[in-house]
Design a protein around this motif. Sequence first.
Motif, short mmCIF file in Angstrom:
data_model
loop_
_atom_site.label_atom_id
_atom_site.label_comp_id
_atom_site.label_asym_id
_atom_site.label_seq_id
_atom_site.Cartn_x
_atom_site.Cartn_y
_atom_site.Cartn_z
N MET A 136 -6.63 9.57 -80.38
CA MET A 136 -5.43 10.24 -80.96
C MET A 136 -4.04 10.57 -80.08
O MET A 136 -4.14 11.00 -79.20
N PRO A 137 -3.11 10.31 -80.67
CA PRO A 137 -1.66 10.39 -80.00
C PRO A 137 -1.53 11.87 -79.86
O PRO A 137 -1.97 12.58 -80.37
N ASN A 138 -0.66 12.10 -78.69
CA ASN A 138 -0.12 13.49 -78.51
C ASN A 138 0.91 13.63 -79.41
O ASN A 138 1.99 13.20 -79.37
N THR A 139 0.91 14.69 -80.27
CA THR A 139 1.72 14.96 -81.24
C THR A 139 2.23 16.23 -80.99
O THR A 139 3.06 16.72 -82.01
N LYS A 140 2.09 16.90 -79.76
CA LYS A 140 2.89 18.14 -79.55
C LYS A 140 4.37 17.64 -79.05
O LYS A 140 4.42 17.22 -78.06
N LEU A 141 5.20 18.21 -79.83
CA LEU A 141 6.79 17.96 -79.56
C LEU A 141 7.29 19.11 -79.43
O LEU A 141 7.21 20.21 -80.46
N GLY A 142 8.49 19.41 -78.41
CA GLY A 142 9.26 20.22 -78.52
C GLY A 142 10.20 20.31 -79.47
O GLY A 142 10.51 19.22 -80.12
N LYS A 143 11.22 21.40 -79.85
CA LYS A 143 12.14 21.36 -80.90
C LYS A 143 13.18 20.21 -80.68
O LYS A 143 13.32 19.35 -81.64
N MET A 144 13.53 20.04 -79.58
CA MET A 144 14.56 18.88 -79.32
C MET A 144 14.06 17.50 -79.24
O MET A 144 14.64 16.55 -79.74
N GLN A 145 12.75 17.54 -79.01
CA GLN A 145 12.19 16.11 -79.16
C GLN A 145 11.97 15.82 -80.47
O GLN A 145 11.97 14.56 -81.02
N PHE A 146 11.80 16.89 -81.40
CA PHE A 146 11.27 16.42 -82.86
C PHE A 146 12.75 16.40 -83.56
O PHE A 146 12.69 15.27 -84.36
N GLN A 147 13.67 16.88 -82.98
CA GLN A 147 14.94 16.56 -83.65
C GLN A 147 15.51 14.90 -83.56
O GLN A 147 15.76 14.44 -84.13
N PHE A 148 14.99 14.89 -82.16
CA PHE A 148 15.20 13.42 -81.65
C PHE A 148 14.32 12.53 -82.50
O PHE A 148 15.10 11.37 -82.92
N ALA A 149 13.34 12.62 -82.51
CA ALA A 149 12.42 11.80 -83.38
C ALA A 149 12.63 11.72 -85.02
O ALA A 149 12.65 10.50 -85.37
N GLU A 150 13.24 12.85 -85.65
CA GLU A 150 14.03 12.59 -86.76
C GLU A 150 14.98 11.64 -86.93
O GLU A 150 15.15 10.78 -87.68
N LEU A 151 15.80 11.57 -85.96
CA LEU A 151 16.96 10.69 -85.82
C LEU A 151 16.35 9.31 -85.74
O LEU A 151 16.75 8.24 -86.49
#
Length: 121
Positions: free
Chosen positions: A1-16
């Motif tokens: 299973m992939p590591n799904t823990k993201l910080g706030k900025m990582q998540f904002q980046f991922a959304e982009l």
Amino acid sequence: MPNTKLGKMQFQFAELVWHYAPLPSGELARICQQELNWKKSTTYTVLRKLCEKGLFKNEDGLVSVVMTRQQFDAARTEQFVEDAFDGSLPAFLTAFTTRKKLSAAEVEEIQKMIDTFRKEG
């Protein structure tokens, strides 16, 4: 299973990335500078980390999606149920419905899912 823990900025980046991909990494750096006020080095550092987590890939300067947003959400939910309820979906549903009552439509939707799984199983 992939590591799904993201910080706030990582998540904002991922959304982009999910929104714009596939795109050249230089274009992603430009978007991150505009949207997040990041330097190019920050963009590439976060991109590398999320590539290591298995969300994206950066090959020959082209950033693309390995795990869609929907797949990421499913993996994150699965990890939560595993961590918090020892992988027991019934235990999760019991905890969830203790404080939030399901509507008749939600119960019907869950029943349809169960019926579908029974037919496939």
